[in-house]
Write a protein that holds these residues in place. Structure first.
Motif, PDB file in Angstrom:
ATOM      1  N   LYS A  73      42.506  46.127  39.491  1.00  0.00           N
ATOM      2  CA  LYS A  73      42.036  44.810  39.937  1.00  0.00           C
ATOM      3  C   LYS A  73      42.025  44.789  41.459  1.00  0.00           C
ATOM      4  O   LYS A  73      42.962  45.266  42.103  1.00  0.00           O
ATOM      5  CB  LYS A  73      42.953  43.705  39.408  1.00  0.00           C
ATOM      6  CG  LYS A  73      42.861  43.525  37.888  1.00  0.00           C
ATOM      7  CD  LYS A  73      43.625  42.318  37.443  1.00  0.00           C
ATOM      8  CE  LYS A  73      43.672  42.227  35.920  1.00  0.00           C
ATOM      9  NZ  LYS A  73      42.339  42.064  35.322  1.00  0.00           N
ATOM     10  N   ALA A 100      32.693  36.851  38.080  1.00  0.00           N
ATOM     11  CA  ALA A 100      31.965  37.857  37.321  1.00  0.00           C
ATOM     12  C   ALA A 100      32.889  38.561  36.336  1.00  0.00           C
ATOM     13  O   ALA A 100      34.051  38.837  36.640  1.00  0.00           O
ATOM     14  CB  ALA A 100      31.381  38.878  38.279  1.00  0.00           C
ATOM     15  N   VAL A 101      32.356  38.817  35.158  1.00  0.00           N
ATOM     16  CA  VAL A 101      33.153  39.463  34.115  1.00  0.00           C
ATOM     17  C   VAL A 101      32.361  40.601  33.503  1.00  0.00           C
ATOM     18  O   VAL A 101      31.147  40.493  33.292  1.00  0.00           O
ATOM     19  CB  VAL A 101      33.525  38.443  33.013  1.00  0.00           C
ATOM     20  CG1 VAL A 101      34.214  39.134  31.837  1.00  0.00           C
ATOM     21  CG2 VAL A 101      34.412  37.344  33.570  1.00  0.00           C
ATOM     22  N   SER A 134      27.791  43.103  31.249  1.00  0.00           N
ATOM     23  CA  SER A 134      28.066  42.231  32.382  1.00  0.00           C
ATOM     24  C   SER A 134      27.677  40.811  31.989  1.00  0.00           C
ATOM     25  O   SER A 134      26.585  40.579  31.482  1.00  0.00           O
ATOM     26  CB  SER A 134      27.287  42.694  33.618  1.00  0.00           C
ATOM     27  OG  SER A 134      25.905  42.752  33.358  1.00  0.00           O
ATOM     28  N   SER A 161      32.733  50.196  35.426  1.00  0.00           N
ATOM     29  CA  SER A 161      32.734  49.300  36.584  1.00  0.00           C
ATOM     30  C   SER A 161      31.294  48.985  36.934  1.00  0.00           C
ATOM     31  O   SER A 161      30.492  49.894  37.142  1.00  0.00           O
ATOM     32  CB  SER A 161      33.445  49.964  37.760  1.00  0.00           C
ATOM     33  OG  SER A 161      33.333  49.155  38.917  1.00  0.00           O
ATOM     34  N   LEU A 166      27.518  37.325  42.797  1.00  0.00           N
ATOM     35  CA  LEU A 166      28.400  38.483  42.901  1.00  0.00           C
ATOM     36  C   LEU A 166      27.943  39.470  43.950  1.00  0.00           C
ATOM     37  O   LEU A 166      26.786  39.762  44.083  1.00  0.00           O
ATOM     38  CB  LEU A 166      28.444  39.216  41.558  1.00  0.00           C
ATOM     39  CG  LEU A 166      29.104  40.585  41.583  1.00  0.00           C
ATOM     40  CD1 LEU A 166      30.599  40.441  41.672  1.00  0.00           C
ATOM     41  CD2 LEU A 166      28.741  41.361  40.322  1.00  0.00           C
ATOM     42  N   TYR A 186      32.242  45.010  42.954  1.00  0.00           N
ATOM     43  CA  TYR A 186      32.525  45.796  41.755  1.00  0.00           C
ATOM     44  C   TYR A 186      33.371  44.978  40.782  1.00  0.00           C
ATOM     45  O   TYR A 186      34.347  44.357  41.175  1.00  0.00           O
ATOM     46  CB  TYR A 186      33.310  47.049  42.137  1.00  0.00           C
ATOM     47  CG  TYR A 186      32.642  47.892  43.198  1.00  0.00           C
ATOM     48  CD1 TYR A 186      32.834  47.613  44.544  1.00  0.00           C
ATOM     49  CD2 TYR A 186      31.824  48.958  42.848  1.00  0.00           C
ATOM     50  CE1 TYR A 186      32.227  48.379  45.520  1.00  0.00           C
ATOM     51  CE2 TYR A 186      31.219  49.733  43.826  1.00  0.00           C
ATOM     52  CZ  TYR A 186      31.420  49.427  45.155  1.00  0.00           C
ATOM     53  OH  TYR A 186      30.813  50.186  46.112  1.00  0.00           O
ATOM     54  N   THR A 187      33.014  45.047  39.532  1.00  0.00           N
ATOM     55  CA  THR A 187      33.794  44.370  38.498  1.00  0.00           C
ATOM     56  C   THR A 187      34.095  45.380  37.410  1.00  0.00           C
ATOM     57  O   THR A 187      33.193  46.064  36.928  1.00  0.00           O
ATOM     58  CB  THR A 187      33.011  43.181  37.913  1.00  0.00           C
ATOM     59  OG1 THR A 187      32.648  42.297  38.977  1.00  0.00           O
ATOM     60  CG2 THR A 187      33.857  42.417  36.910  1.00  0.00           C
TER      61      THR A 187
END
Lengths: 111, 117
Positions: free
Chosen positions: A45, B2-3, B25, B95, B103, B106-107
């Motif tokens: 994270k 963002a998820v 995403s 990722s 956004l 990176y998520t």
């Protein structure tokens, strides 16, 4: 030589203490810098981005030294919940946004 | 925020079978998807990078015929581990990188723990 190097630790630190990590990177074309935290068996994270002028977020302070190609993270008044692995990450110009990861520094905060 | 939704979170499969891992995403368009593998007490190792609509770029040492990546849309990328072996047991994480509002950055998906028996 690894592209991003970190001391793996573990750093065993008493609760309330201040702890600092350093990270060095080898590619002078590195343009973006981040600290991530990863708990055991979880995804990383984002903790904070690192800006050239240095930046602070509560108890966390990040610094960047481009001349020496190192990044630091300082944690003040450490909490038990700070125990985790801290990953130093860089993004290199023209790398298709690819992140280069350090192996991480393990931090254990003891009561 | 963002998820990235990654499924399954855990899978146990028999040696020789194939496993598909999905990353979606939510609420943003993932122009680039990175697939990582992480062995215990090791750092994330990039396996491949995929841009929507084009073939994935694999890192050295990663077999493209074994790890099939499909990034057919801006919201979905899949990694299929074909003919899995016990040494493929690892933590796989995607990722997503997207640009534009809301956004930039990176998520990560929550990871898939694969165990091949």
């Amino acid at each position: 030589r690894k592209e991003v190097e970190q001391d793996p630790g573990p750093f065993n630190v008493p609760e309330g203490a201040t702890v600092a990590f350093n990270c060095t990177y080898s590619n002078s074309a590195s343009q973006s810098f981040f600290w991530y935290r990863q708990d055991c068996r979880k995804e990383p994270k984002l903790l904070m981005s690192v800006y050239s002028s240095g930046n602070e977020d509560g108890r966390f302070t990040a610094q960047l030294n481009r001349a020496s190609q190192y990044i630091s993270l300082l944690i003040r008044d450490s909490k038990l919940s700070d125990s985790a692995t801290y990953l130093c990450v860089v993004n290199v110009l023209h790398s298709n946004y690819q992140l280069i990861w350090g192996a991480g520094t393990k931090l254990i905060i003891k009561p | 925020g963002a998820v990235v939704s990654q499924h399954p979170s855990r899978v146990i499969c028999k040696s020789g079978t194939s496993v598909k891992i999905e990353c979606r995403s939510l609420d943003f368009q993932a122009t680039t998807m990175f697939w990582y593998r992480q062995f215990p007490k090791k750092s994330l190792m990039l396996m491949a990078t995929s841009n929507e609509g084009s073939k994935a770029t694999y890192e050295q040492g990663v077999e493209k015929d074994k790890f099939l990546i499909n990034h057919a849309s801006l919201t979905l990328s899949t990694l299929t581990v074909t003919s899995a072996h016990p040494e493929d047991s690892s933590f796989y994480i995607c990722s997503a990188f997207g640009t534009g509002e809301p956004l930039y950055g990176y998520t990560f998906g929550s990871g898939t723990r694969l165990t091949v028996v």
